[in-house]
Write a protein that holds these residues in place. Structure first.
Motif, short mmCIF file in Angstrom:
data_model
loop_
_atom_site.label_atom_id
_atom_site.label_comp_id
_atom_site.label_asym_id
_atom_site.label_seq_id
_atom_site.Cartn_x
_atom_site.Cartn_y
_atom_site.Cartn_z
N LEU A 54 0.84 -1.21 0.00
CA LEU A 54 0.00 0.00 0.00
C LEU A 54 0.87 1.25 0.00
O LEU A 54 0.66 2.18 -0.79
CB LEU A 54 -0.93 -0.03 1.21
N ILE A 55 1.86 1.29 0.89
CA ILE A 55 2.75 2.46 0.98
C ILE A 55 3.57 2.59 -0.30
O ILE A 55 3.76 3.70 -0.82
CB ILE A 55 3.67 2.31 2.21
N SER A 56 4.04 1.47 -0.80
CA SER A 56 4.82 1.49 -2.03
C SER A 56 3.98 2.03 -3.19
O SER A 56 4.43 2.87 -4.00
CB SER A 56 5.33 0.09 -2.34
N SER A 57 2.74 1.55 -3.30
CA SER A 57 1.85 2.04 -4.36
C SER A 57 1.56 3.51 -4.19
O SER A 57 1.53 4.28 -5.16
CB SER A 57 0.57 1.21 -4.33
N LEU A 58 1.32 3.93 -2.92
CA LEU A 58 1.05 5.35 -2.64
C LEU A 58 2.26 6.22 -3.01
O LEU A 58 2.12 7.29 -3.61
CB LEU A 58 0.68 5.52 -1.16
N CYS A 59 3.46 5.73 -2.64
CA CYS A 59 4.68 6.48 -3.00
C CYS A 59 4.84 6.57 -4.52
O CYS A 59 5.23 7.62 -5.05
CB CYS A 59 5.90 5.81 -2.38
N ASN A 60 4.54 5.47 -5.16
CA ASN A 60 4.63 5.45 -6.62
C ASN A 60 3.66 6.46 -7.23
O ASN A 60 4.02 7.21 -8.16
CB ASN A 60 4.36 4.04 -7.13
N ILE A 61 2.43 6.51 -6.70
CA ILE A 61 1.43 7.48 -7.19
C ILE A 61 1.88 8.89 -6.90
O ILE A 61 1.79 9.79 -7.75
CB ILE A 61 0.05 7.18 -6.58
N GLU A 62 2.42 9.14 -5.69
CA GLU A 62 2.91 10.49 -5.36
C GLU A 62 4.07 10.89 -6.28
O GLU A 62 4.15 12.03 -6.73
CB GLU A 62 3.35 10.52 -3.89
#
Length: 198
Positions: A54-62
């Protein structure tokens, strides 16, 4: 249903925005959030793995959002730079057009000057064929002197002619007188002969 490749690409672009896969990332993030929130039976390790995804995906989106924002800022700056370049080029084109007009006017003037110079040279050449003013004045003065001499000669010849006419008249008168005397003498001799004959 028969779908062409163009329609597939068009739909993908409509769904995906600029084609960076943002829609898929958001769907994947939503899936991770729902999966992480709903599943309470997971162990801490599984929960940590889902959280990390989740954090990795969020960081990727950011990261993608930041990247998109930077690209958009760069595009805006480039657009402003292109607008400035467009204005500068427009000003240079106007200056060049103005300079071209000035050069055309100068060319017209130069052609007129050249034409005038050619006419001047032609006239100068014609003038140079004739003697200069000083020579002409000297020649005219010589001609006036000759004219005066000829006038003097004419007067002298007229005087001589008058003298000759008078002499000729005197000569004619003398001849006439001589003829008259000869006729008288002839008549007297004839008269004497006639008298003697009687």
């Amino acid at each position: 249903m028969n779908v062409t490749e163009d329609e597939i690409v068009r739909r993908k672009l409509l769904v995906d925005g600029d084609g960076g896969g943002d829609d898929k990332r958001l769907v994947l993030l939503q899936k991770y959030v729902v999966d992480w929130c709903n599943d309470t039976t997971d162990t801490d390790v599984e929960s940590d793995v889902k959280y990390e995804k989740l954090i990795s995906s969020l960081c990727n989106i950011e990261y993608q959002a930041e990247k998109t924002w930077l690209v958009q800022q760069m595009a805006t700056r480039e657009q402003e730079r292109y607008d400035r370049l467009h204005d500068e080029i427009g000003e240079k084109v106007q200056a060049a057009n103005s300079q071209i007009e000035n050069c055309k006017e100068e060319l017209i003037k130069a052609k007129q000057i050249r034409k005038n110079k050619q006419e001047y040279d032609a006239w100068a050449q014609k003038v140079m064929e004739h003697p200069n003013r000083e020579e002409t004045a000297n020649k005219l003065e010589r001609e006036h002197e000759k004219l005066k001499e000829m006038e003097q000669t004419r007067v002298e010849l007229d005087q001589k002619l008058e003298q000759r006419k008078k002499q000729f008249a005197v000569l004619l008168t003398a001849i006439q007188d001589l003829q008259d005397e000869l006729e008288e003498e002839s008549m007297e001799k004839d008269g004497d002969i006639v008298i003697d004959a009687c």
